[in-house]
Design a protein around this motif. Structure first.
Motif, PDB file in Angstrom:
ATOM      1  N   HIS A 397     -41.238 -18.636   5.156  1.00 42.84           N
ATOM      2  CA  HIS A 397     -40.578 -18.520   6.460  1.00 42.84           C
ATOM      3  C   HIS A 397     -40.088 -17.080   6.649  1.00 42.84           C
ATOM      4  O   HIS A 397     -38.984 -16.745   6.212  1.00 42.84           O
ATOM      5  N   PRO A 398     -40.910 -16.229   7.273  1.00 43.98           N
ATOM      6  CA  PRO A 398     -40.496 -14.828   7.452  1.00 43.98           C
ATOM      7  C   PRO A 398     -39.123 -14.742   8.130  1.00 43.98           C
ATOM      8  O   PRO A 398     -38.808 -15.590   8.976  1.00 43.98           O
ATOM      9  N   GLU A 399     -38.345 -13.742   7.748  1.00 44.49           N
ATOM     10  CA  GLU A 399     -36.964 -13.575   8.225  1.00 44.49           C
ATOM     11  C   GLU A 399     -36.221 -14.916   8.116  1.00 44.49           C
ATOM     12  O   GLU A 399     -35.788 -15.489   9.122  1.00 44.49           O
ATOM     13  N   PRO A 400     -36.081 -15.407   6.895  1.00 41.88           N
ATOM     14  CA  PRO A 400     -35.619 -16.789   6.720  1.00 41.88           C
ATOM     15  C   PRO A 400     -34.203 -17.066   7.222  1.00 41.88           C
ATOM     16  O   PRO A 400     -33.892 -18.220   7.516  1.00 41.88           O
ATOM     17  N   THR A 401     -33.363 -16.037   7.324  1.00 41.38           N
ATOM     18  CA  THR A 401     -31.994 -16.341   7.758  1.00 41.38           C
ATOM     19  C   THR A 401     -31.856 -16.334   9.286  1.00 41.38           C
ATOM     20  O   THR A 401     -30.805 -16.670   9.814  1.00 41.38           O
ATOM     21  N   THR A 402     -32.948 -15.950   9.978  1.00 36.91           N
ATOM     22  CA  THR A 402     -32.882 -15.878  11.441  1.00 36.91           C
ATOM     23  C   THR A 402     -33.286 -17.205  12.076  1.00 36.91           C
ATOM     24  O   THR A 402     -34.264 -17.832  11.638  1.00 36.91           O
ATOM     25  N   PHE A 403     -32.535 -17.618  13.109  1.00 38.72           N
ATOM     26  CA  PHE A 403     -32.905 -18.810  13.875  1.00 38.72           C
ATOM     27  C   PHE A 403     -34.025 -18.444  14.843  1.00 38.72           C
ATOM     28  O   PHE A 403     -33.850 -17.585  15.698  1.00 38.72           O
ATOM     29  N   LYS A 404     -35.184 -19.084  14.678  1.00 39.58           N
ATOM     30  CA  LYS A 404     -36.301 -18.871  15.622  1.00 39.58           C
ATOM     31  C   LYS A 404     -36.661 -20.238  16.165  1.00 39.58           C
ATOM     32  O   LYS A 404     -37.241 -21.061  15.433  1.00 39.58           O
ATOM     33  N   TYR A 405     -36.343 -20.467  17.427  1.00 42.36           N
ATOM     34  CA  TYR A 405     -36.472 -21.827  17.947  1.00 42.36           C
ATOM     35  C   TYR A 405     -37.912 -22.319  17.964  1.00 42.36           C
ATOM     36  O   TYR A 405     -38.188 -23.508  17.922  1.00 42.36           O
ATOM     37  N   ASP A 406     -38.870 -21.374  18.003  1.00 40.18           N
ATOM     38  CA  ASP A 406     -40.278 -21.777  18.084  1.00 40.18           C
ATOM     39  C   ASP A 406     -41.005 -21.623  16.752  1.00 40.18           C
ATOM     40  O   ASP A 406     -42.229 -21.598  16.703  1.00 40.18           O
ATOM     41  N   ARG A 407     -40.262 -21.546  15.658  1.00 40.57           N
ATOM     42  CA  ARG A 407     -40.871 -21.378  14.330  1.00 40.57           C
ATOM     43  C   ARG A 407     -41.841 -22.529  14.014  1.00 40.57           C
ATOM     44  O   ARG A 407     -42.826 -22.354  13.317  1.00 40.57           O
ATOM     45  N   PHE A 408     -41.549 -23.710  14.528  1.00 43.55           N
ATOM     46  CA  PHE A 408     -42.368 -24.882  14.216  1.00 43.55           C
ATOM     47  C   PHE A 408     -43.275 -25.278  15.392  1.00 43.55           C
ATOM     48  O   PHE A 408     -43.584 -26.445  15.583  1.00 43.55           O
ATOM     49  N   LEU A 409     -43.641 -24.258  16.187  1.00 42.58           N
ATOM     50  CA  LEU A 409     -44.561 -24.493  17.306  1.00 42.58           C
ATOM     51  C   LEU A 409     -45.808 -23.630  17.125  1.00 42.58           C
ATOM     52  O   LEU A 409     -45.709 -22.454  16.751  1.00 42.58           O
ATOM     53  N   ASN A 410     -46.975 -24.208  17.394  1.00 43.06           N
ATOM     54  CA  ASN A 410     -48.207 -23.413  17.450  1.00 43.06           C
ATOM     55  C   ASN A 410     -48.264 -22.704  18.796  1.00 43.06           C
ATOM     56  O   ASN A 410     -47.584 -23.125  19.747  1.00 43.06           O
ATOM     57  N   PRO A 411     -49.100 -21.656  18.915  1.00 40.95           N
ATOM     58  CA  PRO A 411     -49.192 -20.957  20.203  1.00 40.95           C
ATOM     59  C   PRO A 411     -49.566 -21.899  21.350  1.00 40.95           C
ATOM     60  O   PRO A 411     -49.179 -21.685  22.495  1.00 40.95           O
TER      61      PRO A 411
END
Ligand code: HEM
Length: 501
Positions: A397-411
Motif C-alpha cells: 500500500h504505497p504511502e501507507p499512512t495516507t488516507f486514499k478514499y479510492d485505494r480499493f477502486l479500479n480505474p
C-alpha cells in the motif's frame, strides 16, 4: 551427610524448576526462530509490549527479521511478519495450531464465560444463518429502523433542523452505533422511550468497561479497578439476563438461536447471561470506533466526502427527510456503493489492528515463502499483527499512512482486489476481520451497519469539524492489538439535519 545431600538435591530441583518457569533456562534450539527473552525473568518484554505494541514489534522486526520469538509474561510468542508466509498458519490443514484454546481462556477471564465443546461451531453456524445472506437482509432493515429511532427519536424527526448540535465525534459515533446495534440484536420492549434510556445507560457502562479492557486483559488493574470491573461484569450479566429477555420482543434470530442451543445443552441461565455479555462485547466494541475513523477521514478529505455524497445521490436519489418520518431507503442500495466500500476498506486498513493468535499443538516446521524453515515449539503461541506487517507495508500500500478514499477502486470504478508484494500477488492485503478459522463472523453485518450510518450522516445531515485544521489524532497506544483502534483524544464536530422538504 545423606540427609544434607537430599536437601541439597531437593533445593537444586526446586531452583532449576523456578528458573525454568521464569524462562531463564530456555535456549534457542536448532532451526527455531531468533529468541529474545528480554532482560526481566518471566516478564521478558511484557512492559514494552503492553506500553506500545506497535512500536515494540517494529523494533523487534528490525532487530530479528521476519520471524522471532519473544517472552511476554512467562509465555513465548512467535511473531510472523511476512504476509506471503501467512498461508500455512491461516489454513493449517493439519490442525497443528489451535485458535479455540487461547480464546476460551480469554473469555473465561474477561466475561466469566465457561466455553462448551461445540460453542465455536455453534457461533459460526448461527452467524452463517443470520448474519450473512438472506438472514442478513432482515437484520439490515431492523438496523435501519434502529438507527432512525436512535438518531431521530421515537416520534420521527425530533431534531430541530434549524440549529447545529455540537458533540465529540468519537462519542457521537460510538453512542449511536452502540445503541442501534444493541437494540437490533438484543431486542425491544413495548416502550421504545424506555428502551432508548436503557440503551443510553448501558452505553455509559460499556464505555467504562471498554476503557479498562486493555489493562484488564493484561492483568494490570489496581485493586479499585478490579472491583470496578467486577461491578460492571455483574451489571451487564443482569442487564442482559435471559430472565429479562422474557420482557422483550424482536430479539434477533442470531441471539435467539445461540441461546436456544445453550438451553438445550443444559447451560445454566447465569452462564447464558455471561454469554450474552460476550456477544454484546464482540458485536459492539468495534463498529462505533470504526465509524468514527470513517467520518473523520471524510471530514478531513473533502474530495472523498464529495465522492461519497455523489454516489449516495445516484443510488438514493435526492433524499430529503419528510417531517416526522424516519429514514426511508431500500437497504438493497448497500450492494451498489463501490466508492463507500472503498472508503470503508481504507478506513479499516488504517483503523483496525487485531492480533491473531494460535497455540502450537506439537512441535512442527513452518515453511516460509522464502523457502526458509523454522521449528515452532509446542505450547508457544504463533502471532500475527497484520496492521504493521500488511496494512502499513509501503510495497503493498504505497504511502501507507495516507488516507486514499479510492485505494480499493479500479480505474473503471469496480472493486480493486489485486495487490502485490515483491512482485507477487498477495491474498491477504488487509486483515481487519482476522482470517482463517477465527475470521469475524459478524463482518457482513458490521460493514452494512457502518455503511448505513455513514450514508445517513452524509445524506441527511450537514456536518463539519469545529476546527477544520484539527489534525487526525494519534491512536491511543494501549489499543494496539485489540481490534479497531481508538483515538488518544476527542475531535469536536457539529451536525445539523438538512432542511425537510
Ligand atoms: C468493525 C467492526 C468489527 C471488527 C473490526 C471485528 C473484528 C473481529 C476480529 C478481528 C475478531 C477476532 C478474530 C481472531 O481472533 O482472530 C472478531 C471476532 C468476532 N466477532 Fe467481530 N468485528 C466487528 C464487528 C462484529 C459484529 C457487528 C459482530 C456481530 C454481530 C461480531 C461478532 C464477532 C464474534 C462472535 C467473534 C468471535 C468469533 C469466534 O469466537 O470465533 N463482530 N471480530
Amino acid at each position: 551427610m545423606v540427609f544434607w545431600g537430599l536437601v541439597l538435591g531437593a533445593l537444586l530441583v526446586v531452583t532449576t524448576g523456578c528458573l525454568y518457569l521464569l524462562g531463564v533456562l530456555r535456549q534457542r534450539r536448532p532451526q527455531e526462530p531468533p529468541l529474545d527473552k528480554g532482560s526481566i525473568p518471566w516478564l521478558g518484554h511484557a512492559m514494552a509490549f503492553r506500553k506500545n505494541m506497535f512500536e515494540f514489534l517494529k523494533h523487534m522486526w528490525a532487530k530479528h527479521g521476519d520471524v522471532f520469538t519473544v517472552q511476554l509474561g512467562g509465555q513465548y510468542f512467535t511473531f510472523v511478519m511476512d504476509p506471503l508466509s501467512f498461508g500455512p498458519i491461516l489454513k493449517d490443514a493439519q490442525r497443528k495450531l489451535d485458535f479455540v484454546k487461547y480464546a476460551e481462556k480469554l473469555v473465561l477471564k474477561v466475561f466469566g464465560y465457561h466455553s462448551g465443546q461445540g460453542d465455536y461451531r455453534m457461533i459460526h453456524s448461527a452467524s452463517t444463518k443470520y448474519l450473512m445472506g438472506d438472514g442478513l437482509e432482515d437484520l439490515n432493515k431492523t438496523m435501519l429502523d434502529s438507527l432512525s429511532l436512535v438518531m431521530l427519536g421515537p416520534t420521527g424527526q425530533s431534531l430541530d433542523s434549524s440549529c447545529w448540535h455540537e458533540d465529540g465525534l468519537f462519542h457521537f459515533c460510538y453512542n449511536v452505533l452502540f445503541k442501534a446495534g444493541y437494540l437490533s440484536l438484543f431486542g425491544y420492549t413495548k416502550d421504545q422511550e424506555q428502551d432508548l434510556r436503557q440503551a443510553e445507560e448501558l452505553f455509559v457502562q460499556f464505555r467504562k468497561f471498554d476503557r479498562l479492557f486493555p489493562r484488564f486483559v493484561y492483568s494490570l488493574l489496581g485493586p479499585r479497578e478490579w472491583r470496578e470491573v467486577g461491578r460492571l461484569q455483574r451489571l451487564f450479566h443482569k442487564a442482559l439476563s435471559v430472565k429479562r429477555n422474557l420482557e422483550k420482543n424482536g430479539i434477533s434470530r442470531w441471539i435467539s438461536y445461540m441461546l436456544q442451543y445453550l438451553r438445550e445443552r443444559g447451560v445454566a441461565p447465569a452462564m447464558q447471561d455471561k454469554f450474552n455479555f460476550m456477544m454484546l462485547w464482540a458485536s459492539q466494541g468495534n463498529t462505533g470506533p470504526t465509524s468514527f475513523w470513517a467520518l473523520l477521514f471524510l471530514l478531513k478529505h473533502p474530495e472523498a466526502l464529495q465522492a461519497v455524497r455523489e454516489e449516495a445521490t445516484q443510488v438514493l436519489g435526492e433524499a430529503r427527510l419528510k417531517a416526522r418520518q424516519s429514514f426511508d431507503f431500500k437497504v438493497s442500495t448497500l450492494h451498489h456503493t463501490p466508492v463507500l466500500d472503498s472508503v470503508m476498506e481504507e478506513t479499516l486498513r488504517l483503523g483496525a489492528a487485531p492480533t491473531l493468535l494460535r497455540v502450537v499443538h506439537n512441535d512442527h516446521i513452518l515453511k516460509m515463502a522464502s523457502g526458509q524453515e523454522y521449528l515452532l515449539r509446542s505450547g508457544d503461541i504463533v502471532a500475527l499483527f497484520p496492521y504493521l506487517s500488511v496494512h502499513m507495508d509501503p510495497d503493498i500500500h504505497p504511502e501507507p499512512t495516507t488516507f486514499k478514499y479510492d485505494r480499493f477502486l479500479n480505474p473503471n470504478g469496480s472493486r480493486k482486489v489485486d495487490f502485490y508484494k515483491a512482485g507477487k500477488k498477495i491474498h491477504h492485503y488487509t486483515m481487519p476481520w482476522g482470517s482463517g478459522v477465527s475470521i469475524c463472523p459478524g463482518r457482513f453485518l458490521a460493514t452494512n451497519e457502518m455503511k448505513l450510518f455513514v450514508l445517513l450522516m452524509v445524506t441527511y445531515f450537514d456536518l463539519e469539524l469545529v476546527d477544520p485544521n484539527t489534525p487526525v489524532p494519534p491512536v491511543d497506544p494501549q489499543r494496539w492489538g485489540f481490534g479497531t483502534t481508538q483515538p488518544s483524544h476527542e475531535v469536536r464536530f457539529r451536525y445539523r439535519l438538512r432542511p425537510t422538504s
